[in-house]
Write a protein that holds these residues in place. Structure first.
Motif, PDB file in Angstrom:
ATOM      1  N   PRO A   1       0.810  -1.229   0.000  1.00 14.15           N
ATOM      2  CA  PRO A   1       0.000   0.000   0.000  1.00 14.15           C
ATOM      3  C   PRO A   1       0.839   1.272   0.000  1.00 14.15           C
ATOM      4  O   PRO A   1       2.021   1.267   0.370  1.00 14.15           O
ATOM      5  CB  PRO A   1      -0.773  -0.111   1.316  1.00 14.15           C
TER       6      PRO A   1
ATOM      7  N   HIS B   1       0.820   5.265   1.605  1.00 15.51           N
ATOM      8  CA  HIS B   1       0.178   6.045   2.638  1.00 15.51           C
ATOM      9  C   HIS B   1      -0.827   6.995   1.992  1.00 15.51           C
ATOM     10  O   HIS B   1      -0.651   7.422   0.848  1.00 15.51           O
ATOM     11  CB  HIS B   1       1.215   6.838   3.440  1.00 15.51           C
ATOM     12  N   LYS B   2      -1.868   7.349   2.723  1.00 15.21           N
ATOM     13  CA  LYS B   2      -2.944   8.165   2.146  1.00 15.21           C
ATOM     14  C   LYS B   2      -2.447   9.525   1.655  1.00 15.21           C
ATOM     15  O   LYS B   2      -2.969  10.062   0.670  1.00 15.21           O
ATOM     16  CB  LYS B   2      -4.074   8.348   3.160  1.00 15.21           C
TER      17      LYS B   2
ATOM     18  N   MET C   1      -0.823   8.837  -1.594  1.00 14.18           N
ATOM     19  CA  MET C   1      -1.893   8.415  -2.503  1.00 14.18           C
ATOM     20  C   MET C   1      -2.622   9.647  -3.059  1.00 14.18           C
ATOM     21  O   MET C   1      -2.918   9.713  -4.258  1.00 14.18           O
ATOM     22  CB  MET C   1      -2.869   7.508  -1.755  1.00 14.18           C
TER      23      MET C   1
ATOM     24  N   ASN D   1      -2.122   4.126  -6.565  1.00  9.79           N
ATOM     25  CA  ASN D   1      -1.049   3.279  -6.054  1.00  9.79           C
ATOM     26  C   ASN D   1      -0.585   2.387  -7.195  1.00  9.79           C
ATOM     27  O   ASN D   1      -1.348   1.561  -7.703  1.00  9.79           O
ATOM     28  CB  ASN D   1      -1.554   2.442  -4.875  1.00  9.79           C
TER      29      ASN D   1
ATOM     30  N   GLU E   1      -1.009  -1.343  -6.666  1.00 10.02           N
ATOM     31  CA  GLU E   1      -2.402  -1.775  -6.773  1.00 10.02           C
ATOM     32  C   GLU E   1      -2.836  -1.865  -8.230  1.00 10.02           C
ATOM     33  O   GLU E   1      -3.534  -2.818  -8.628  1.00 10.02           O
ATOM     34  CB  GLU E   1      -3.318  -0.818  -6.017  1.00 10.02           C
TER      35      GLU E   1
ATOM     36  N   ASP F   1      -7.683  -6.075  -0.738  1.00  7.98           N
ATOM     37  CA  ASP F   1      -7.093  -4.856  -0.188  1.00  7.98           C
ATOM     38  C   ASP F   1      -6.943  -5.061   1.321  1.00  7.98           C
ATOM     39  O   ASP F   1      -7.779  -4.655   2.109  1.00  7.98           O
ATOM     40  CB  ASP F   1      -8.004  -3.660  -0.491  1.00  7.98           C
TER      41      ASP F   1
ATOM     42  N   ASP G   1      -2.548  -1.813   5.082  1.00  4.85           N
ATOM     43  CA  ASP G   1      -2.576  -0.358   5.149  1.00  4.85           C
ATOM     44  C   ASP G   1      -1.286   0.134   5.801  1.00  4.85           C
ATOM     45  O   ASP G   1      -0.624  -0.601   6.544  1.00  4.85           O
ATOM     46  CB  ASP G   1      -3.778   0.122   5.956  1.00  4.85           C
ATOM     47  N   ARG G   2      -0.922   1.390   5.512  1.00  3.51           N
ATOM     48  CA  ARG G   2       0.251   2.009   6.144  1.00  3.51           C
ATOM     49  C   ARG G   2      -0.206   2.842   7.337  1.00  3.51           C
ATOM     50  O   ARG G   2      -1.101   3.671   7.211  1.00  3.51           O
ATOM     51  CB  ARG G   2       0.997   2.905   5.151  1.00  3.51           C
TER      52      ARG G   2
END
Length: 251
Positions: A142, A144-145, A148, A154, A157, A173, A176-177
């Motif tokens: 993943p 990080h948001k 992203m 990503n 992904e 999915d 997560d980070r």
């Protein structure tokens, strides 16, 4: 929330425009020279010849076998990975990281050439067939948001979803980070390991991973710190085997 949705719509529109401006099988994806529609992976012959496909990789870390024969290789790994504490079972990498080959990944990551993920996934599919790797689920590393939002997607992904379509294996999915790590390419091996410690968490999903074979997808394998930290978490789920699939590997 509205601002984020507008941003995602804008990025998707840009990606659609790029698909229109750079359609499949017209120009080489590396040098942009005109090619025939039948050219493999939409590369010109010169670029294709200069790509270093990994034919003989280490049984553990997937890095090319250099300076000694396959018969001399230890069944537990190569000079690079022997005695390292990896939580995954095997890395499968497709191509050596070079100034030429990195253009594919960098074009995807930093220039919004999202169509590159299709070619990467196709090459991965063929490599998996050669290695005869069987797996039940596909996972991906993943972002990080914050990163992203900045990039809009990503890359791992996108590659994983294209690969899922090609091999007809479901994607989950799952990872997560927890926090936004520093750029790893500027760090040495020990710094990477420290930076990534406890950087990931597992999401609650409906799929049960117990006794399943997992394929974890990323773009580049360097030291293995990222995928190893994730593999450590996945092991807690009681999985059977963890395979790492990357497009490039640094030698």
């Amino acid at each position: 929330m509205i601002k984020n949705n507008f941003f995602n719509i804008f990025i998707n529109a840009i990606n659609i425009l790029l698909e229109f401006l750079y359609p499949d099988n017209i120009n080489c994806i590396l040098c942009d020279n005109p090619i025939n529609k039948t050219n493999t992976y939409s590369m010109c012959k010169e670029c294709f010849t200069n790509i270093s496909f990994i034919l003989d990789g280490c049984v553990k870390c997937g890095k090319p076998i250099i300076n000694y024969s396959l018969e001399d290789q230890n069944i537990e790994g190569c000079n690079y990975c022997l005695n390292k504490g990896f939580y995954f079972d095997k890395v499968i990498s497709c191509i050596e990281y070079t100034q030429l080959s990195k253009k594919i990944v960098f074009g995807l990551k930093y220039n919004n050439k999202t169509y590159m993920s299709k070619y990467i996934a196709q090459i991965m599919k063929e490599k998996l067939e050669l290695e005869d790797i069987k797996f039940d689920y596909i996972l991906f590393v993943p972002l990080h948001k914050k990163r992203m939002r900045k990039r809009g997607f990503n890359q791992a992904e996108k590659i994983a979803r294209n690969l899922s379509d090609l091999v007809n294996v479901p994607i989950i999915d799952k990872i997560d980070r927890k926090y936004n790590t520093r750029r790893l390419y500027i760090l040495n091996k020990e710094e990477r390991k420290k930076e990534l410690k406890n950087a990931f968490i597992l999401k609650e999903v409906k799929e049960n991973l117990k006794n399943k074979n997992i394929l974890l997808v990323d773009d580049i394998f360097t030291t293995g710190s990222t995928v190893n930290e994730i593999s450590k978490l996945i092991r807690v789920e009681g999985v059977n085997k963890i395979f790492i699939m990357t497009f490039l590997t640094r030698v």
